[in-house]
Design an enzyme around this catalytic site. Structure first.
Site, PDB file in Angstrom:
ATOM      1  N   ASP A   9       0.856  -1.189   0.000  1.00 37.46           N
ATOM      2  CA  ASP A   9       0.000   0.000   0.000  1.00 37.46           C
ATOM      3  C   ASP A   9       0.889   1.235   0.000  1.00 37.46           C
ATOM      4  O   ASP A   9       2.068   1.169   0.372  1.00 37.46           O
ATOM      5  CB  ASP A   9      -0.915   0.023   1.228  1.00 37.46           C
ATOM      6  CG  ASP A   9      -1.887   1.203   1.197  1.00 37.46           C
ATOM      7  OD1 ASP A   9      -2.602   1.348   0.185  1.00 37.46           O
ATOM      8  OD2 ASP A   9      -1.906   1.992   2.151  1.00 37.46           O
ATOM      9  N   SER A  10       0.321   2.351  -0.413  1.00 34.03           N
ATOM     10  CA  SER A  10       1.068   3.603  -0.396  1.00 34.03           C
ATOM     11  C   SER A  10       1.367   4.057   1.034  1.00 34.03           C
ATOM     12  O   SER A  10       2.241   4.901   1.238  1.00 34.03           O
ATOM     13  CB  SER A  10       0.290   4.696  -1.132  1.00 34.03           C
ATOM     14  OG  SER A  10      -0.978   4.900  -0.517  1.00 34.03           O
ATOM     15  N   GLY A  42      -3.134   9.145  -3.890  1.00 38.67           N
ATOM     16  CA  GLY A  42      -4.420   9.531  -4.471  1.00 38.67           C
ATOM     17  C   GLY A  42      -4.411  10.820  -5.259  1.00 38.67           C
ATOM     18  O   GLY A  42      -5.248  11.027  -6.135  1.00 38.67           O
ATOM     19  N   ASN A  73      -6.351   1.021  -3.454  1.00 35.26           N
ATOM     20  CA  ASN A  73      -7.255   1.232  -4.578  1.00 35.26           C
ATOM     21  C   ASN A  73      -6.623   2.088  -5.661  1.00 35.26           C
ATOM     22  O   ASN A  73      -6.818   1.842  -6.850  1.00 35.26           O
ATOM     23  CB  ASN A  73      -8.558   1.874  -4.081  1.00 35.26           C
ATOM     24  CG  ASN A  73      -9.473   0.869  -3.427  1.00 35.26           C
ATOM     25  OD1 ASN A  73     -10.185   0.127  -4.084  1.00 35.26           O
ATOM     26  ND2 ASN A  73      -9.459   0.828  -2.102  1.00 35.26           N
ATOM     27  N   THR A  74      -5.861   3.110  -5.267  1.00 35.04           N
ATOM     28  CA  THR A  74      -5.249   3.979  -6.267  1.00 35.04           C
ATOM     29  C   THR A  74      -4.230   3.215  -7.097  1.00 35.04           C
ATOM     30  O   THR A  74      -4.196   3.314  -8.327  1.00 35.04           O
ATOM     31  CB  THR A  74      -4.575   5.191  -5.598  1.00 35.04           C
ATOM     32  OG1 THR A  74      -5.552   5.897  -4.809  1.00 35.04           O
ATOM     33  CG2 THR A  74      -4.012   6.139  -6.633  1.00 35.04           C
ATOM     34  N   CYS A 191     -11.643   2.868  -0.285  1.00 35.90           N
ATOM     35  CA  CYS A 191     -10.311   3.277   0.145  1.00 35.90           C
ATOM     36  C   CYS A 191     -10.025   2.516   1.428  1.00 35.90           C
ATOM     37  O   CYS A 191     -10.882   2.466   2.326  1.00 35.90           O
ATOM     38  CB  CYS A 191     -10.229   4.784   0.392  1.00 35.90           C
ATOM     39  SG  CYS A 191      -8.652   5.322   1.123  1.00 35.90           S
ATOM     40  N   THR A 192      -8.854   1.943   1.519  1.00 35.99           N
ATOM     41  CA  THR A 192      -8.569   1.059   2.646  1.00 35.99           C
ATOM     42  C   THR A 192      -8.341   1.806   3.955  1.00 35.99           C
ATOM     43  O   THR A 192      -8.263   1.179   5.015  1.00 35.99           O
ATOM     44  CB  THR A 192      -7.352   0.177   2.327  1.00 35.99           C
ATOM     45  OG1 THR A 192      -6.249   1.004   1.940  1.00 35.99           O
ATOM     46  CG2 THR A 192      -7.676  -0.788   1.191  1.00 35.99           C
ATOM     47  N   HIS A 193      -8.245   3.130   3.895  1.00 38.92           N
ATOM     48  CA  HIS A 193      -8.183   3.916   5.131  1.00 38.92           C
ATOM     49  C   HIS A 193      -9.563   4.065   5.782  1.00 38.92           C
ATOM     50  O   HIS A 193      -9.665   4.245   6.992  1.00 38.92           O
ATOM     51  CB  HIS A 193      -7.673   5.338   4.849  1.00 38.92           C
ATOM     52  CG  HIS A 193      -6.199   5.443   4.634  1.00 38.92           C
ATOM     53  ND1 HIS A 193      -5.575   4.939   3.523  1.00 38.92           N
ATOM     54  CD2 HIS A 193      -5.228   6.010   5.394  1.00 38.92           C
ATOM     55  CE1 HIS A 193      -4.281   5.204   3.597  1.00 38.92           C
ATOM     56  NE2 HIS A 193      -4.036   5.837   4.719  1.00 38.92           N
TER      57      HIS A 193
END
Length: 274
Positions: A9-10, A42, A73-74, A191-193
């Site tokens: 992930d970012s 993002g 997701n991005t 969004c995973t956040h």
């Protein structure tokens, strides 16, 4: 031989997906990489996200991962297809990279009785139109309405997701989404956040609207994938505890990461240079 499943992930958000995967498939070894030094993704261009994501995937391959999940997701929207179609054959033909958009799109329509789904996501994910395209492919009769929530990720990463100040921004974007169509009965947190804001989001939704997080969906999809692809599953090692890496400071990473995981995290620094 160490051959973990890579979770990328970012930043921190992919930890919500990893948590679900680990609960579902605890037997495998895992390596998590957060590119926190260059987050968030993002707001970046398609080309930049692709270049950053490919660099991280290559690093995870060098660490021994036969399979990498883009739990972002991005990155899934802007980099996955190019990596799968143009890069894998060149850099690691026996390895695989999977995303989280398609598994989600394959099931999200089953949750909706009205055939109207709302999507809450980052600006980059929504601009990519990935969910609209994938859901339309799986469920042609389902309508999709989206709302970009640019301040939600910074709120979560700053640890302000439980604060009263977060209520304003959650209320604003949920109302904007619901204003698109009165028939929305299912809302996807794309969004995973966003699962860390789940309680506040639910408080703004009518009781009949179902709120869906991606973690359990992706975990179930991965379990199915490994059952169908024994040539990948056989390569995976087992029995070691998860290892966490960040491209930023481990000291800065560990506190927020522990909140996302719901358990203490001790990370290592990742130097992405070959």
């Amino acid at each position: 031989m160490y051959a973990p499943i890579g979770i990328f992930d970012s930043g921190y958000g992919g930890l919500t997906v990893f948590r679900s995967i680990y609960e579902r498939l605890p037997q495998y070894d895992y390596l998590y990489l957060g590119d926190n030094a260059r987050a968030p993704y993002g707001t970046r261009s398609f080309q930049t996200v692709y270049e950053y994501t490919l660099q991280c995937v290559e690093w995870m391959f060098r660490k021994g991962c036969p399979l990498v999940i883009l739990a972002c997701n991005t990155a899934s929207a802007r980099a996955l297809r190019t990596i799968q179609q143009q890069d894998l054959e060149r850099i690691a033909p026996g390895k695989r990279v999977l995303g989280i958009i398609r598994p989600t799109a394959e099931v999200i329509g089953k949750y909706s009785e009205s055939g109207v789904v709302g999507v809450l996501a980052t600006k980059g994910t929504i601009q990519s139109q990935s969910y609209n395209v994938e859901i339309a492919h799986q469920f042609p009769d389902v309508s999709v309405y989206s709302e970009a929530c640019p301040l939600w990720v910074p709120l979560v990463e700053a640890g302000e997701h439980e604060s009263a100040g977060a209520d304003y921004f959650v209320r604003q974007h949920v109302r904007n989404l619901l204003a698109h169509h009165s028939g929305i009965d299912t809302v996807l947190l794309a969004c995973t956040h966003y699962p860390l804001l789940e309680a506040k989001i639910k408080a703004q939704l009518p009781e009949q609207v179902r709120l869906i997080s991606q973690g359990p969906i992706v975990a179930a999809s991965l379990a199915d994938y490994l059952a169908r692809h024994s040539e990948i599953e056989r390569q995976l090692s087992q029995g070691r505890p998860p290892v966490f890496y960040t491209t930023d400071s481990p000291e800065a990473f560990d506190g927020p990461a522990s909140r996302f995981m719901g358990a203490p995290v001790q990370s290592l620094h990742a130097d992405l240079t070959p």
